[in-house]
Design an enzyme around this catalytic site. Structure first.
Site, short mmCIF file in Angstrom:
data_model
loop_
_atom_site.label_atom_id
_atom_site.label_comp_id
_atom_site.label_asym_id
_atom_site.label_seq_id
_atom_site.Cartn_x
_atom_site.Cartn_y
_atom_site.Cartn_z
N ARG A 157 -5.72 0.29 -6.33
CA ARG A 157 -4.51 0.93 -5.81
C ARG A 157 -4.08 2.11 -6.68
O ARG A 157 -3.44 3.04 -6.20
CB ARG A 157 -3.34 -0.06 -5.76
CG ARG A 157 -3.46 -1.12 -4.70
CD ARG A 157 -2.10 -1.78 -4.52
NE ARG A 157 -2.19 -3.10 -3.91
CZ ARG A 157 -2.24 -3.33 -2.60
NH1 ARG A 157 -2.23 -2.32 -1.76
NH2 ARG A 157 -2.32 -4.55 -2.14
N PHE A 193 -14.19 2.69 4.64
CA PHE A 193 -13.21 1.89 3.90
C PHE A 193 -12.73 2.68 2.69
O PHE A 193 -13.51 3.06 1.83
CB PHE A 193 -13.81 0.55 3.46
CG PHE A 193 -12.73 -0.41 3.06
CD1 PHE A 193 -12.11 -1.22 4.02
CD2 PHE A 193 -12.28 -0.47 1.75
CE1 PHE A 193 -11.08 -2.07 3.65
CE2 PHE A 193 -11.25 -1.33 1.38
CZ PHE A 193 -10.65 -2.13 2.34
N VAL A 194 -11.41 2.95 2.67
CA VAL A 194 -10.88 3.80 1.60
C VAL A 194 -9.92 3.04 0.69
O VAL A 194 -9.24 2.11 1.10
CB VAL A 194 -10.16 5.05 2.17
CG1 VAL A 194 -11.17 6.04 2.72
CG2 VAL A 194 -9.13 4.69 3.23
N GLU A 206 3.88 4.34 5.86
CA GLU A 206 2.65 3.58 5.68
C GLU A 206 1.59 4.42 4.98
O GLU A 206 1.56 5.64 5.15
CB GLU A 206 2.08 3.19 7.05
CG GLU A 206 2.38 1.77 7.46
CD GLU A 206 1.71 0.72 6.60
OE1 GLU A 206 1.33 1.01 5.45
OE2 GLU A 206 1.55 -0.41 7.08
N ASP A 207 0.74 3.77 4.23
CA ASP A 207 -0.39 4.50 3.64
C ASP A 207 -1.42 4.84 4.70
O ASP A 207 -1.97 5.94 4.73
CB ASP A 207 -1.02 3.70 2.48
CG ASP A 207 -1.30 2.25 2.86
OD1 ASP A 207 -0.98 1.84 4.00
OD2 ASP A 207 -1.83 1.51 2.01
N LYS A 242 -6.72 6.66 10.88
CA LYS A 242 -8.08 6.39 11.38
C LYS A 242 -7.95 6.18 12.87
O LYS A 242 -8.02 5.05 13.36
CB LYS A 242 -8.59 5.08 10.77
CG LYS A 242 -9.44 5.19 9.54
CD LYS A 242 -10.03 3.82 9.24
CE LYS A 242 -10.42 3.69 7.80
NZ LYS A 242 -10.89 2.33 7.47
N ASP A 302 -4.31 2.33 11.12
CA ASP A 302 -5.70 1.97 11.41
C ASP A 302 -5.76 1.46 12.85
O ASP A 302 -5.70 2.25 13.79
CB ASP A 302 -6.11 0.92 10.36
CG ASP A 302 -7.58 0.58 10.34
OD1 ASP A 302 -8.18 0.50 11.42
OD2 ASP A 302 -8.14 0.36 9.26
N GLY A 345 0.78 -1.24 0.00
CA GLY A 345 0.00 0.00 0.00
C GLY A 345 0.81 1.29 0.00
O GLY A 345 0.36 2.29 -0.55
C1 PRP Z 1 -2.97 -2.00 5.36
C2 PRP Z 1 -2.03 -0.80 5.47
C3 PRP Z 1 -1.29 -1.07 6.74
C4 PRP Z 1 -2.30 -1.79 7.59
C5 PRP Z 1 -2.84 -0.81 8.59
O1 PRP Z 1 -2.26 -3.05 4.79
O2 PRP Z 1 -1.17 -0.69 4.37
O3 PRP Z 1 -0.18 -1.93 6.53
O4 PRP Z 1 -3.33 -2.25 6.72
O5 PRP Z 1 -3.76 -1.43 9.41
P1 PRP Z 1 -3.59 -1.63 10.98
O6 PRP Z 1 -3.15 -0.31 11.57
O7 PRP Z 1 -5.01 -1.97 11.38
O8 PRP Z 1 -2.66 -2.76 11.23
P2 PRP Z 1 -2.88 -4.34 4.05
O9 PRP Z 1 -2.83 -5.51 4.99
O10 PRP Z 1 -4.21 -3.98 3.47
O11 PRP Z 1 -1.79 -4.62 2.92
P3 PRP Z 1 -1.34 -3.77 1.64
O12 PRP Z 1 -0.47 -2.63 2.15
O13 PRP Z 1 -0.56 -4.72 0.79
O14 PRP Z 1 -2.58 -3.26 0.98
#
Ligand code: PRP
Length: 176
Positions: A162, A149-150, A96-97, A128, A100, A41
């Site tokens: 993406r 959900f974004v 990080e993107d 978030k 959460d 991400g």
């Molecule tokens: C997403 C995002 C963070 C994580 C954040 O990754 O990139 O790594 O969730 O969530 P948290 O704070 O609840 O742990 P995802 O697992 O969707 O993988 P990706 O980056 O490959 O899309």
């Protein structure tokens, strides 16, 4: 049926990334840094943020699995790929993107901490904070967003969306 509603425009993202890059440049003046992007991400954010930083910047990447193809954090984070180089004595910025529940970043921070870096900071484009399950916060945060959900600008749903230039809320409508 899916519906996409723009939440943060590409112009707002670009302005924010420039601002974060300028802050990092100022905070680490005279030093070098390593941006550690979290796959997949954060790839787009890392690429843009790196170019907004006017310092010597190295790249590294980590990869974890926890969400799989679902919308829920499983809480069970697995390290799929560690950094390629030691972070010992380095100024590390984990990129990080989205921040959460915080489960992923606290796991990664702990992982990097073992290398005894000189400093470790967190850059997250989106936050978030209402969903936080573990006490962790970003040092360079772009936008605080509601619990929706974004997708877009690197963020996906089951591997899709993406490449959208804007950050959009993904709404699921029941087809009648
Ligand atoms: C997403 C995002 C963070 C994580 C954040 O990754 O990139 O790594 O969730 O969530 P948290 O704070 O609840 O742990 P995802 O697992 O969707 O993988 P990706 O980056 O490959 O899309």
């Amino acid at each position: 049926m899916e519906r996409l509603k723009v939440l943060v425009t590409r112009e707002q993202i670009a302005a924010k990334v420039a601002e974060l890059g300028a802050r990092i440049t100022q905070d680490f003046a005279g030093e070098t840094i390593v941006l550690v992007g979290v796959l997949k991400g954060a790839v787009i954010f890392v690429a843009d943020l790196a170019r907004a930083i006017n310092l010597e910047v190295a790249f590294d990447f980590m990869s974890v699995s926890s969400y799989g193809n679902t919308r829920e954090q499983s809480g069970d984070v697995k390290l799929l790929k560690d950094v390629d180089h030691s972070m010992e004595g380095k100024n590390v910025i984990l990129v990080e993107d989205i921040l959460d529940t915080g489960v992923t970043l606290s796991f990664l921070k702990e992982q990097v901490q073992r290398h005894t870096p000189k400093s470790i900071r967190i850059a997250a484009l989106l936050d978030k904070s209402s969903r936080r399950r573990v006490p962790i916060q970003g040092d360079y945060v772009g936008f605080e967003i509601p619990d929706e959900f974004v997708v877009g600008y690197g963020l996906d749903f089951a591997g899709r969306h993406r490449n959208l230039p804007d950050i959009c809320v993904l709404e699921m409508e029941k087809s009648s």
